[in-house]
Motif scaffolding. Structure first.
Motif, PDB file in Angstrom:
ATOM      1  N   TYR A   1      59.856  55.274  20.542  1.00  0.00           N
ATOM      2  CA  TYR A   1      60.736  54.272  21.128  1.00  0.00           C
ATOM      3  C   TYR A   1      60.081  53.617  22.347  1.00  0.00           C
ATOM      4  CZ  TYR A   1      64.173  56.658  18.237  1.00  0.00           C
ATOM      5  OH  TYR A   1      64.841  57.209  17.182  1.00  0.00           O
ATOM      6  N   PRO A   2      59.128  52.732  22.116  1.00  0.00           N
ATOM      7  CA  PRO A   2      58.498  52.074  23.262  1.00  0.00           C
ATOM      8  C   PRO A   2      59.498  51.167  23.985  1.00  0.00           C
ATOM      9  CG  PRO A   2      57.750  51.097  21.217  1.00  0.00           C
ATOM     10  CD  PRO A   2      58.597  52.272  20.840  1.00  0.00           C
TER      11      PRO A   2
ATOM     12  N   THR B   1      76.648  50.902  25.324  1.00  0.00           N
ATOM     13  CA  THR B   1      75.369  50.440  24.791  1.00  0.00           C
ATOM     14  C   THR B   1      74.216  51.158  25.488  1.00  0.00           C
ATOM     15  OG1 THR B   1      74.917  48.711  26.398  1.00  0.00           O
ATOM     16  CG2 THR B   1      76.401  48.133  24.592  1.00  0.00           C
ATOM     17  N   PRO B   2      73.051  51.178  24.853  1.00  0.00           N
ATOM     18  CA  PRO B   2      71.895  51.832  25.474  1.00  0.00           C
ATOM     19  C   PRO B   2      71.556  51.233  26.835  1.00  0.00           C
ATOM     20  CG  PRO B   2      71.436  51.315  23.188  1.00  0.00           C
ATOM     21  CD  PRO B   2      72.750  50.694  23.491  1.00  0.00           C
TER      22      PRO B   2
ATOM     23  N   LEU C   1      66.395  49.623  20.223  1.00  0.00           N
ATOM     24  CA  LEU C   1      67.468  50.314  19.526  1.00  0.00           C
ATOM     25  C   LEU C   1      68.461  49.318  18.962  1.00  0.00           C
ATOM     26  CD1 LEU C   1      68.135  53.056  22.180  1.00  0.00           C
ATOM     27  CD2 LEU C   1      67.115  53.437  19.954  1.00  0.00           C
ATOM     28  N   THR C   2      69.008  49.646  17.812  1.00  0.00           N
ATOM     29  CA  THR C   2      70.022  48.806  17.214  1.00  0.00           C
ATOM     30  C   THR C   2      71.056  49.705  16.553  1.00  0.00           C
ATOM     31  OG1 THR C   2      70.444  47.071  15.646  1.00  0.00           O
ATOM     32  CG2 THR C   2      68.705  48.605  15.073  1.00  0.00           C
ATOM     33  N   SER C   3      72.248  49.197  16.423  1.00  0.00           N
ATOM     34  CA  SER C   3      73.279  49.978  15.770  1.00  0.00           C
ATOM     35  C   SER C   3      73.740  49.254  14.522  1.00  0.00           C
ATOM     36  CB  SER C   3      74.450  50.182  16.719  1.00  0.00           C
ATOM     37  OG  SER C   3      75.479  50.817  16.025  1.00  0.00           O
TER      38      SER C   3
ATOM     39  N   TRP D   1      72.669  55.052  17.182  1.00  0.00           N
ATOM     40  CA  TRP D   1      71.655  54.030  17.460  1.00  0.00           C
ATOM     41  C   TRP D   1      70.358  54.388  16.767  1.00  0.00           C
ATOM     42  CZ3 TRP D   1      73.003  49.633  20.045  1.00  0.00           C
ATOM     43  CH2 TRP D   1      74.257  49.659  20.658  1.00  0.00           C
ATOM     44  N   ASP D   2      69.728  53.348  16.224  1.00  0.00           N
ATOM     45  CA  ASP D   2      68.522  53.553  15.442  1.00  0.00           C
ATOM     46  C   ASP D   2      67.378  52.713  15.965  1.00  0.00           C
ATOM     47  OD1 ASP D   2      68.477  55.420  13.522  1.00  0.00           O
ATOM     48  OD2 ASP D   2      69.715  54.253  12.118  1.00  0.00           O
ATOM     49  N   ASP D   3      66.213  53.047  15.470  1.00  0.00           N
ATOM     50  CA  ASP D   3      65.016  52.309  15.805  1.00  0.00           C
ATOM     51  C   ASP D   3      65.154  50.862  15.306  1.00  0.00           C
ATOM     52  OD1 ASP D   3      62.559  51.821  16.671  1.00  0.00           O
ATOM     53  OD2 ASP D   3      61.538  53.253  15.362  1.00  0.00           O
ATOM     54  N   ASP D   4      64.843  49.913  16.176  1.00  0.00           N
ATOM     55  CA  ASP D   4      64.897  48.513  15.770  1.00  0.00           C
ATOM     56  C   ASP D   4      63.481  47.956  15.789  1.00  0.00           C
ATOM     57  OD1 ASP D   4      65.249  45.888  15.356  1.00  0.00           O
ATOM     58  OD2 ASP D   4      66.686  45.548  16.971  1.00  0.00           O
TER      59      ASP D   4
END
Lengths: 278, 219
Positions: free
Chosen positions: B15-16, B78-79, B116-118, B132-135
């Protein structure tokens, strides 16, 4: 009449299931990036990096104990981890030299601490005791030995002062041994160059607050000192007189020290545990 | 195009995090209005750069918030709000925004973007955590393009060590926010002649205390 058959032998209970293999850290930590440093009864200590790839840190992990009820286990782990972290932050705030707390997850049981470069006082003492013996064998009571002894005494003074500062704050370490005192040496390269063994200079750091308690009782403080005294005695006979210097510095550094030292006499007579009568 | 630096945190390499620093911000009110309207394009953590003491300070909060989100224990929605919340020493989300977020008079800005995206819709039950997932669509390129377009200010390049992130810090304000007043008494006694070394040490000391306070929050 037939005798009733004896009770069947008791089988040990099966090992309870854990969600992860025992002694592995929860994510995000993975073992290929962790270097084990040491292990105690309750925690595993690793060295790794944090935030940037060249910031060394210590990760202290308290694995779940499968023999305890999960709820109780979680609560105890959380309690002990937080006690340690709170104590460290409090000490840091007051300017006592302890590793900084950089991160924690009390539900998972890990704590990230600043990495303190250097040797434990235990190793410094061992090295010194070894050198003294060598010098005795070869029979030269030269100035070098004298100089080192003075440096050691100075080191003891600093230990005494640091412990006094800690106690003044109302924090007891709980496991004050020579292995839990670190001598921070920033530039190691410099000391390795010279042929003479390095003089113990640098700041004294107190580490491992796993058994810390907040206490203003003289009894607890005296026990701290008693444990340290025993640790000195166990290291080497030559190190024992050095402890007097620790006590002297301790006595001079804080106002309440006199009472603690008086109490120490009593602790010496009976040992660390208080009588369980009444 | 804005100069955006990608930070890869050890242990969360997948997660950069993209971080950009702007000085002399000109369109503060515009960005604020977009934020308040919850414009999905403005999904960033906009921070007041004066409240960031050092790169370590910011990155610790980043790590802790990322960890909270990925283990589904976040306190905010949110993140990016989790990051603002994590910086604050107390548990009031609104107050964290007031202290550490983009205010009406902010002139130095730090923008942070998580990859991150949901997938879930916005209508999740209030006490249920979103996952939340990798975007993959968030890259240095995309962030830099977008920020360059919308932020009017002087973009500062963040170097290898990242010390630029602490360069515009208002130490007294940070001290006040975290209620750390150590060293204040000493200052009067010592002359100004003591120079830089002392100042650096004092900052380092303050930093380590703040990291502890942030970590212990919510315990």
């Amino acid at each position: 009449m037939a005798e009733p058959s004896p009770a069947p032998p008791i089988e040990p209970p099966p090992t309870p299931k854990t969600s992860r293999p025992i002694h592995t850290l929860p994510p995000p930590f993975s073992h290929d990036k962790l270097v084990p440093i040491t292990q105690g009864a309750e925690a595993l200590v690793y060295k790794t990096t944090f935030l940037t790839p060249n910031t060394p840190v210590v990760v202290k992990y308290r694995p779940p104990k499968p023999y305890r009820h999960p709820t109780l286990d979680k609560r105890l782990t959380k309690q002990r981890l937080l006690a340690e972290a709170r104590s460290l932050v409090r000490c840091r705030k007051e300017g006592i030299k302890v590793p900084a707390v950089l991160g924690a997850d009390w539900d998972e049981g890990w704590l990230v601490l600043e990495y303190v470069e250097g040797d434990t006082v235990r190793r410094v003492l061992d090295g010194w005791a070894h050198d003294v013996e060598e010098a005795k064998k070869s029979g030269d009571g030269s100035d070098g030995v004298k100089e080192r002894e003075e440096a050691m005494l100075d080191l003891m003074t600093r230990v005494g002062r640091e412990v006094a500062k800690l106690h003044e704050l109302g924090v007891c370490h709980g496991d004050l041994t020579t292995s839990n005192l670190m001598l921070r040496q920033e530039d190691k390269a410099q000391t390795e160059d010279c042929a003479q063994p390095p003089l113990p200079s640098g700041d004294i750091y107190l580490i491992d607050f796993g058994l810390t308690t907040a206490s203003i009782q003289e009894e607890d403080k005296a026990v701290d000192l008693y444990v340290l005294e025993r640790a000195f005695a166990a290291t080497h006979p030559a190190a024992e007189p050095l402890f007097q210097e620790v006590l002297r510095a301790y006595g001079e550094s804080s106002k309440s020290a006199k009472g603690v030292l008086r109490k120490l006499e009593g602790v010496r007579m009976r040992g660390r545990k208080r009588s369980m009568l009444g | 195009m804005a100069l955006v630096r990608t930070f890869t945190l050890p242990h969360y390499e997948q997660y950069p995090v993209q971080i950009a620093l702007f000085k002399n911000l000109k369109n503060t009110s515009y960005i604020r209005s977009q934020l308040l309207e919850a414009n999905p394009d403005f999904d960033y953590a906009f921070l007041d750069a004066e409240m960031i003491l050092s790169p370590t300070h910011l990155l610790t909060a980043t790590f802790l918030s990322l960890h909270a989100i990925l283990t589904a224990r976040q306190k905010t929605r949110t993140p990016h709000s989790e990051l603002v919340f994590r910086l604050s020493p107390n548990n009031n989300i609104g107050e964290s925004y007031k202290k550490f977020g983009l205010g009406p008079h902010t002139t130095n800005l730090i923008a942070v973007k998580y990859p991150l995206t949901s997938k879930q819709a916005d209508s999740v039950a209030p006490n249920e955590h979103k996952v939340w997932d990798d975007d993959g669509s968030v890259t240095n390129q995309s962030v830099s393009e977008h920020l360059g377009r919308v932020v009017e200010g002087e973009c500062v390049k963040i170097g290898e060590e990242g010390w630029e992130l602490g360069a515009v810090c208002d130490v007294e304000r940070v001290r006040k926010a975290y209620k750390v007043n150590g060293g204040g008494g000493k200052k009067g006694k010592k002359g100004a002649a003591d120079g830089d070394d002392d100042k650096k040490d004092e900052r380092k000391e303050l930093e380590s205390v703040i990291l502890g306070i942030m970590t212990l929050k919510g315990s």
